[in-house]
Design an enzyme around this catalytic site. Structure first.
Site, PDB file in Angstrom:
ATOM      1  CE1 TYR A   1      29.850  37.292  46.549  1.00 33.36           C
ATOM      2  CE2 TYR A   1      27.531  37.119  45.996  1.00 33.36           C
ATOM      3  CZ  TYR A   1      28.583  37.851  46.487  1.00 33.36           C
ATOM      4  OH  TYR A   1      28.383  39.140  46.914  1.00 33.36           O
TER       5      TYR A   1
ATOM      6  CG  LEU B   1      34.571  36.711  46.673  1.00 32.69           C
ATOM      7  CD1 LEU B   1      33.368  37.573  46.382  1.00 32.69           C
ATOM      8  CD2 LEU B   1      35.314  36.397  45.375  1.00 32.69           C
TER       9      LEU B   1
ATOM     10  CB  THR C   1      35.521  39.952  43.415  1.00 31.54           C
ATOM     11  OG1 THR C   1      35.400  40.931  44.457  1.00 31.54           O
ATOM     12  CG2 THR C   1      36.976  39.716  43.102  1.00 31.54           C
ATOM     13  CG  ASP C   2      28.828  39.594  43.566  1.00 34.03           C
ATOM     14  OD1 ASP C   2      28.546  40.611  44.212  1.00 34.03           O
ATOM     15  OD2 ASP C   2      27.992  38.951  42.919  1.00 34.03           O
ATOM     16  CD1 TRP C   3      29.509  45.159  47.764  1.00 32.13           C
ATOM     17  CD2 TRP C   3      30.266  44.592  45.758  1.00 32.13           C
ATOM     18  NE1 TRP C   3      29.722  46.316  47.048  1.00 32.13           N
ATOM     19  CE2 TRP C   3      30.193  45.997  45.821  1.00 32.13           C
ATOM     20  CE3 TRP C   3      30.752  44.013  44.579  1.00 32.13           C
ATOM     21  CZ2 TRP C   3      30.557  46.834  44.759  1.00 32.13           C
ATOM     22  CZ3 TRP C   3      31.116  44.837  43.516  1.00 32.13           C
ATOM     23  CH2 TRP C   3      31.019  46.217  43.614  1.00 32.13           C
TER      24      TRP C   3
END
Length: 645
Positions: free
Chosen positions: A322, A362, A358-360
C-alpha cells in the site's frame, strides 16, 4: 445429449485419435467424467464443451499450446468478461456446500455477494476465501459446486480460489483459520530454523492440502524484511535478513509450485513488492494515519533481494504493498499506482511477466460503522474518482484488483475510449495463462472422497508440532535449569491450559506453593489512535511492557524461579524480564503442549533469532527504518540462540 451423457457415465475412457492437430484431445480424466456436466462426444471424442456450441474450440483442446488456447478464448470474450477476470474479492463458504448460499457464513463475507452473484452479475472468476467450514470435505464439495456454476456460464471459464496462509499455529490478525489443516510454526519460526529442505517440505505439504480441497492460488509467501521492529506485519515475514529470506522464499515457492507451474501446483502470489518493512514508526499503510515508507539508510535495494529469489523461482504472481515509497521515485504515490515501481522496476528491470495483483481495497471506501469509513488506500491520488483510480493502476502496469468487485469501471473506461481493449487483453492473457497452467480448463474438480485422507495427515500434524517446538529460541537458561524434570515438580502457571501442563507436572494455585512458575506472554502492542475497528486489532506501538502488566510479571519473577515463554510476532523489548527470569524462551507460534515438550525435555529448542531484540525503546526509535540489525547494543543479537547442555 442424453445418449452422450449415458455413454459418458458408463463407458471406459476413450483415447482420442484424430485426423488433424486442431481435433486432437487427450482422454478425459475419470474425475472430470464423474463431475462435469459439459462433456459431449463427437467423432468418437469426448471433450468439455465449455461454450456449449457442440464443437471442439481451440481453447477447449488440451493438446494445443497454451498461448494458442488463450488466443482463441480472448477472441470470444466480451469486454465485460475481460473486466470480470481482472477483479478478485472475498467470499465465504456455506455449511450447506451450496455456492449461492450464505448459511453458516460469518464475518465480512456474510455481508458480501455470494460467489454465484459475483460470477453471474460481474463475470468474476477469481475469489479469495475467508471463513470456511471446519470440515475441509465441505469446502471441497462447495468448490466443486462452484466449478459447476462456472461451467454453465457462457464460456465456461473456471474459477480460481485463493487463500491467505492457513497452516500456522497463530493468533495473528492476518492468519486464517487453520482448523482441519496441519499446523506449523509461523514463517518467523522457519527463519529461526534456517532449514531450506524443511521450508520446501512445508511448501509441498501446503500444496497437497490446498490441492485436495480446491485452493489453487496462495496469497503468500510474504517476504518483506522486518527492519522496522514496530511494524505490525512482521509475524508473516522471514525476519530482517535479506539473504536468509531469499533462501527460504525460493524453497517455499518450489515446494508450492514445483519447477514449472502445472496442474499439480499452487500459484504463489509473493508479497509485498518492493518490500513493505520500512514503515515510518512501524505504522501500517492499511490506514490513513500512515501512508508512506521511508529509507533514511538509503537501503531501498536491500529490500529487493528476496524478490529477486522469488523471480528466479518463477513466482506466478506479485502483490505490491500500500505504502508510498517516499522520495524513491519521480512521484510520491502508492506502489500499485506507481509506474516507476510496477513498470520500470518490476516489468522492465526484472522482466517480470507474471500477474501483478494490487493489495486489497485500493479503489473503494468501506463503511465500518457509524461515522467510521475505511478509506481506499489510494495514497497520493486520493483526489481521483474510483474510475480514475482504476485507470491509473492499469496504466502503472497492474493486472488485477484485490479486494474489489467493480469491473464496471473497466468497462466504462473502454467504452469511453480512455482505456484500450488491447491493453486489458495484456492483463487478461496473464490471468488466463495462470488458469491454463493450473489445468483448470481441463480438470477443475477435486475428489471429495479423498479430502480427509490428505488434509491434516497425522504425520504432517506431527511434523507441524515438531516445527513449533524446535523453532523456539532459548535466550536464557540460568544454571541450565532447563529442561525441567518431568512429573517431579510443582508448578504455577499463567496463560496456559492447566490440563495440558498437568501431563508434565503438578499444577498448584499460588506461586508460593510452586517449585517453578511457567508463564506465557506475548510481545506487547498498543492500539493506534483510530476509530477503525480493524485497525485497532493491528499490533502497533511500543514493544515494551508497561505499568500494571509489567509490575505483575516482575512481582512473580521475584517470588519464584520462573520460566518465561514469549511469543515473538515482533521484536520485544524485555531487558528487565530477561534479567529477572530463570529461563527465557521465544516462540513463533506454538501450542501449550509444544511449549511443555520443550520445557520438560521431550524436545529441544534449535531456533536462532530471525531479528535482534533491542535493549530499549530509545534504541528502537534511533534505528534506521530500512536497515537490518542496527539498534544500539541489542539485548539479543540477530542469530542468537542457546542449546540445551
Amino acid at each position: 445429449m442424453k445418449k452422450s451423457l449415458f455413454l459418458l457415465l458408463s463407458a471406459v475412457i476413450i483415447s482420442c485419435q484424430t485426423a488433424t492437430k486442431n481435433e486432437e484431445t487427450a482422454s478425459l480424466p475419470d474425475l472430470v467424467q464423474q463431475k462435469s456436466k459439459a462433456i459431449v462426444e463427437a467423432n468418437g471424442q469426448k471433450y468439455r464443451d465449455l461454450n456449449h456450441n457442440n464443437q471442439l474450440d481451440k481453447y477447449e483442446n488440451s493438446s494445443l499450446p497454451i498461448e494458442e488456447r488463450i488466443d482463441d478464448l480472448l477472441s470470444q470474450m466480451t469486454v465485460e468478461e475481460k473486466a470480470g477476470i481482472m477483479f478478485i474479492n472475498g467470499t465465504g463458504v456455506s455449511t450447506t456446500a451450496q455456492p449461492d448460499s450464505k448459511e453458516g457464513v460469518e464475518g465480512p463475507a456474510a455481508r458480501m455477494p455470494s460467489i454465484v452473484e459475483n460470477m453471474n452479475d460481474r463475470e468474476m472468476n477469481y475469489f479469495n476465501i475467508w471463513g470456511i467450514p471446519e470440515d475441509p470435505a465441505v469446502f471441497a464439495k462447495w468448490y466443486n459446486n462452484a466449478q459447476l456454476v462456472a461451467e454453465s456460464s457462457r464460456l465456461g471459464i473456471p474459477v480460481t480460489i485463493a487463500s491467505d496462509p492457513r497452516h500456522h499455529f497463530s493468533n495473528n490478525i492476518f492468519a486464517m483459520s487453520a482448523k482441519g489443516f496441519s499446523q506449523f510454526c509461523e514463517t518467523l519460526g522457519f527463519a529461526a530454523l534456517r532449514d531450506e529442505a524443511l521450508m520446501k517440505k512445508f511448501g509441498d505439504i501446503v500444496r497437497q492440502e490446498y490441492l485436495a480441497i480446491g485452493i489453487r492460488e496462495a496469497l503468500h509467501p510474504q517476504i518483506d524484511l522486518a527492519t522496522e521492529p514496530r511494524w505490525a506485519r512482521i509475524a508473516g515475514t522471514f525476519g530482517e535478513d535479506a539473504e536468509l529470506s531469499a533462501m527460504l522464499v525460493k524453497a517455499y515457492i518450489e515446494g508450492m509450485q514445483g519447477t514449472i507451474l502445472d496442474e499439480n501446483g499452487i500459484a504463489t502470489m509473493t508479497k509485498h513488492f518492493p518490500g513493505g518493512g520500512p514503515q515510518k514508526e512501524g505504522l501500517d499503510p492499511h490506514f490513513s494515519f500512515q501512508k508512506g515508507q521511508i529509507y533514511p539508510g538509503d537501503n531501498f535495494d536491500y529490500h529487493l533481494i528476496p524478490f529477486e529469489a522469488a523471480f528466479e523461482a518463477n513466482t506466478a504472481a506479485i502483490m505490491p504493498y500500500y505504502g508510498v515509497p517516499t522520495d524513491q521515485t519521480d512521484e510520491n504515490v502508492a506502489m500499485a499506482y506507481n509506474k516507476a515501481i510496477i513498470t520500470t522496476l518490476l516489468r522492465e528491470k526484472y522482466n517480470y511477466d507474471g500477474v501483478v495483483c494490487t493489495d486489497w481495497g485500493l479503489i473503494s471506501d468501506v463503511p465500518m460503522g457509524p461515522d467510521v469509513v475505511w478509506k481506499a488506500r489510494a495514497w497520493g491520488v486520493e483526489e481521483l474518482s474510483e474510475v480514475e483510480r482504476v485507470l491509473r493502476i492499469i496504466e502503472a502496469g497492474c493486472d488485477q484488483f484485490g479486494g474489489e468487485n467493480k469491473p464496471e469501471h473497466v468497462v466504462q473506461l473502454v467504452k469511453e475510449g480512455k482505456l484500450s481493449e488491447e491493453r486489458i487483453d495484456i492483463s487478461v492473457r496473464r490471468l488466463l495463462r495462470q488458469k491454463f497452467q493450473l489445468g483448470l480448463f481441463d480438470n477443475p474438480f477435486v475428489d471429495e472422497t479423498k479430502v480427509n485422507d490428505i488434509v491434516g495427515k497425522p504425520e504432517w500434524q506431527a511434523l507441524g508440532a515438531k516445527t513449533q517446538q524446535e523453532a523456539m529460541t532459548l535466550l536464557k537458561n540460568d544454571e541450565n535449569i532447563l529442561p525441567l524434570a518431568k512429573n517431579t515438580l510443582k508448578v504455577y502457571i499463567e496463560n496456559m491450559d492447566s490440563a495440558t501442563v498437568a501431563e508434565y507436572a503438578e499444577v498448584v494455585a499460588t506461586p508460593e506453593a510452586a517449585d517453578f512458575a511457567i508463564i506465557r506472554v506475548n510481545t506487547p502492542w498498543y492500539p493506534a489512535d483510530t476509530k477503525n475497528p480493524f485497525a485497532l486489532g493491528f499490533h502497533h506501538g511500543d514493544l515494551d511492557f508497561k505499568g500494571e502488566e509489567k509490575e505483575k510479571i516482575m512481582k512473580l519473577l521475584k517470588t519464584v524461579p520462573t520460566v518465561v515463554d514469549i511469543y515473538l510476532d515482533r521484536p520485544a523489548v524485555i531487558p528487565d524480564i530477561a534479567a529477572a527470569s530463570k529461563a527465557l524462551i521465544a516462540n513463533y507460534g506454538a501450542s501449550d503442549k509444544s511449549v511443555c515438550e520443550i520445557i520438560f525435555g521431550n524436545s529441544a529448542p534449535k531456533g536462532k533469532l530471525p531479528f535482534e531484540l533491542p535493549s530499549s525503546m530509545k534504541a528502537v526509535e534511533e534505528q534506521k527504518t530500512d536497515v537490518p540489525y542496527d539498534s544500539k547494543d541489542p539485548l539479543f543479537a540477530y542469530g542468537f540462540g542457546l542449546v540445551y547442555q
